[in-house]
Scaffold this motif. Structure first.
Motif, short mmCIF file in Angstrom:
data_model
loop_
_atom_site.label_atom_id
_atom_site.label_comp_id
_atom_site.label_asym_id
_atom_site.label_seq_id
_atom_site.Cartn_x
_atom_site.Cartn_y
_atom_site.Cartn_z
N ARG A 90 0.84 -1.20 0.00
CA ARG A 90 0.00 0.00 0.00
C ARG A 90 0.87 1.26 0.00
N ALA A 91 1.93 1.25 0.79
CA ALA A 91 2.83 2.40 0.84
C ALA A 91 3.52 2.61 -0.50
N HIS A 92 3.91 1.53 -1.15
CA HIS A 92 4.51 1.63 -2.48
C HIS A 92 3.55 2.30 -3.46
N LEU A 93 2.32 1.83 -3.47
CA LEU A 93 1.35 2.35 -4.42
C LEU A 93 1.06 3.83 -4.17
N GLU A 94 1.00 4.23 -2.91
CA GLU A 94 0.77 5.64 -2.60
C GLU A 94 1.93 6.50 -3.08
N ALA A 95 3.16 6.00 -2.84
CA ALA A 95 4.35 6.75 -3.27
C ALA A 95 4.41 6.83 -4.79
N LEU A 96 4.06 5.75 -5.47
CA LEU A 96 4.10 5.75 -6.93
C LEU A 96 3.01 6.65 -7.51
N SER A 97 1.88 6.78 -6.82
CA SER A 97 0.84 7.70 -7.27
C SER A 97 1.34 9.14 -7.20
N GLU A 98 2.04 9.47 -6.14
CA GLU A 98 2.63 10.82 -6.02
C GLU A 98 3.69 11.04 -7.09
N GLN A 99 4.49 10.01 -7.34
CA GLN A 99 5.52 10.12 -8.37
C GLN A 99 4.90 10.35 -9.75
N ALA A 100 3.75 9.70 -10.00
CA ALA A 100 3.08 9.84 -11.29
C ALA A 100 2.62 11.27 -11.52
N VAL A 101 2.17 11.93 -10.45
CA VAL A 101 1.73 13.33 -10.57
C VAL A 101 2.92 14.21 -10.94
N GLU A 102 4.05 13.99 -10.27
CA GLU A 102 5.24 14.80 -10.53
C GLU A 102 5.80 14.52 -11.92
N ALA A 103 5.77 13.24 -12.34
CA ALA A 103 6.35 12.88 -13.63
C ALA A 103 5.39 13.11 -14.78
N GLY A 104 4.11 13.24 -14.46
CA GLY A 104 3.12 13.40 -15.51
C GLY A 104 2.87 12.11 -16.27
N SER A 105 3.15 10.98 -15.63
CA SER A 105 2.96 9.68 -16.28
C SER A 105 2.75 8.61 -15.24
N THR A 106 1.84 7.70 -15.52
CA THR A 106 1.58 6.57 -14.61
C THR A 106 2.36 5.32 -15.01
N GLU A 107 3.34 5.48 -15.89
CA GLU A 107 4.05 4.32 -16.46
C GLU A 107 4.63 3.40 -15.39
N VAL A 108 5.34 3.98 -14.44
CA VAL A 108 6.01 3.14 -13.43
C VAL A 108 4.97 2.46 -12.55
N GLY A 109 3.97 3.20 -12.11
CA GLY A 109 2.94 2.61 -11.26
C GLY A 109 2.17 1.51 -11.97
N ASP A 110 1.88 1.73 -13.26
CA ASP A 110 1.15 0.71 -14.02
C ASP A 110 1.98 -0.58 -14.14
N THR A 111 3.28 -0.40 -14.37
CA THR A 111 4.16 -1.57 -14.48
C THR A 111 4.26 -2.29 -13.14
N TYR A 112 4.40 -1.53 -12.07
CA TYR A 112 4.47 -2.12 -10.72
C TYR A 112 3.22 -2.96 -10.45
N ARG A 113 2.04 -2.41 -10.73
CA ARG A 113 0.79 -3.12 -10.46
C ARG A 113 0.72 -4.42 -11.29
N ALA A 114 1.07 -4.33 -12.58
CA ALA A 114 0.99 -5.51 -13.44
C ALA A 114 1.93 -6.61 -12.96
N LEU A 115 3.15 -6.24 -12.63
CA LEU A 115 4.13 -7.24 -12.21
C LEU A 115 3.83 -7.74 -10.80
N ALA A 116 3.26 -6.89 -9.96
CA ALA A 116 2.89 -7.34 -8.62
C ALA A 116 1.79 -8.40 -8.69
N ARG A 117 0.87 -8.26 -9.65
CA ARG A 117 -0.17 -9.29 -9.83
C ARG A 117 0.47 -10.62 -10.19
N ALA A 118 1.45 -10.57 -11.10
CA ALA A 118 2.15 -11.81 -11.47
C ALA A 118 2.92 -12.37 -10.28
N THR A 119 3.45 -11.48 -9.45
CA THR A 119 4.21 -11.91 -8.28
C THR A 119 3.29 -12.57 -7.25
#
Length: 297
Positions: free
Chosen positions: A244-273
């Motif tokens: 949960r902490a990872h996802l919250e931090a990545l959401s903040e990072q997405a706002v700063e970066a203007g892209s959800t790319e990293v968060g989307d990849t994290y979620r997809a690979l976490a499902r596989a994990t």
């Protein structure tokens, strides 16, 4: 084919990209003569000069005409059309060896050359190429997938051994899945590591590669030695609050970066994990459901 009795071949390379230059250099080091290459871009001409000094840069038809072994290292999408076109022009000869290094294809794509009497072989090195001499010792630690008719398979295997690599036989029908596995391991690793480097650099960490180097080497080594059982980390432990902490931090990072790319990849690979951790028995169904619901929220 007996390596000691093997005739030295005149090798022509169609497409002096990173793979073609290195394979050509390895074949040359094994005693074969590279009689010509094609190189249409400035980068490929520079690569040919650096890796294959003294080898003439020629047009495609001349390379094919001069060579006893023609190596196609062009892009997958143009390979079939190029081979068909040369066959229609009558450029292939009986007994000539025609090879390519496209992972996705076996020898079927070379069938027009086979109809002209050529020997067709598909090779694919399990290596990420730089196109420089750095690749030569790496090639000797790699495997090269060989696909060919049973009667000529030893020719491809012998050429691989001469280059110092280890041949593995992959059936024609298995090439796409083999290549998917190779690409999944290599290309997607590059994408994920690249994302992690960008995030760390965004935090102001000057030497992000050093932060990841030991971790990545250990992760890869452990996985190669122990297989899926090497899995560690918060998902494997069922640590929902950390995810949960990872996802919250990545959401903040997405706002700063203007892209959800990293968060989307994290979620997809976490499902596989999650699925892998369930199979490993490190989490139960209840923990898996909690993490999946979190990832999908």
């Amino acid at each position: 084919m007996n390596l000691e009795d093997q005739t030295r071949l005149g090798v022509g390379i169609v497409g002096c990209g990173k793979v073609g230059a290195v394979i050509g250099r390895a074949l040359r080091a094994a005693g074969h003569a590279v009689v010509g290459v094609t190189a249409t871009s400035e980068a490929s001409r520079d690569r040919a000069e650096a890796m294959l000094p003294g080898v003439p840069v020629l047009d495609i038809e001349t390379v094919v005409e001069r060579a006893e072994l023609v190596l196609f290292t062009v892009s997958d999408d143009v390979l079939g059309e190029l081979v068909s076109g040369l066959a229609a022009l009558g450029r292939f000869k009986p007994g000539q060896i025609i090879m390519h290094c496209a992972g996705r294809f076996g020898t079927e794509v070379l069938e027009p050359a086979a109809r002209a009497g050529a020997i067709t072989i598909a090779l694919h090195p399990s290596l990420s190429f730089t196109g420089t001499s750095m690749d030569l010792p790496r090639l000797q630690e790699a495997t090269i997938a060989v696909t060919a008719a049973r009667t000529v398979l030893p020719i491809g295997q012998a050429l691989v051994v001469e280059m110092g690599a280890e041949p593995i036989v992959v059936a024609e029908a298995d090439r796409p899945l083999y290549h998917a596995a190779i690409a999944h391991a290599s290309n997607h690793t590059v994408a994920v590591v690249g994302q992690a480097l960008e995030v760390l650099a965004g935090l102001g960490i000057d030497d992000a590669p050093r932060v990841l180097a030991s971790l990545l080497r250990a992760s890869v080594d452990n996985t190669l030695q122990s297989g899926p059982g090497a899995l560690t980390g918060p998902v494997s432990r069922g640590d929902v609050d950390t995810v949960r902490a990872h996802l919250e931090a990545l959401s903040e990072q997405a706002v700063e970066a203007g892209s959800t790319e990293v968060g989307d990849t994290y979620r997809a690979l976490a499902r596989a994990t999650v699925a892998r951790a369930l199979r490993n028995g490190t989490i139960d169904d209840a923990k898996a459901l909690q993490i999946i619901e979190l990832l999908e929220s």
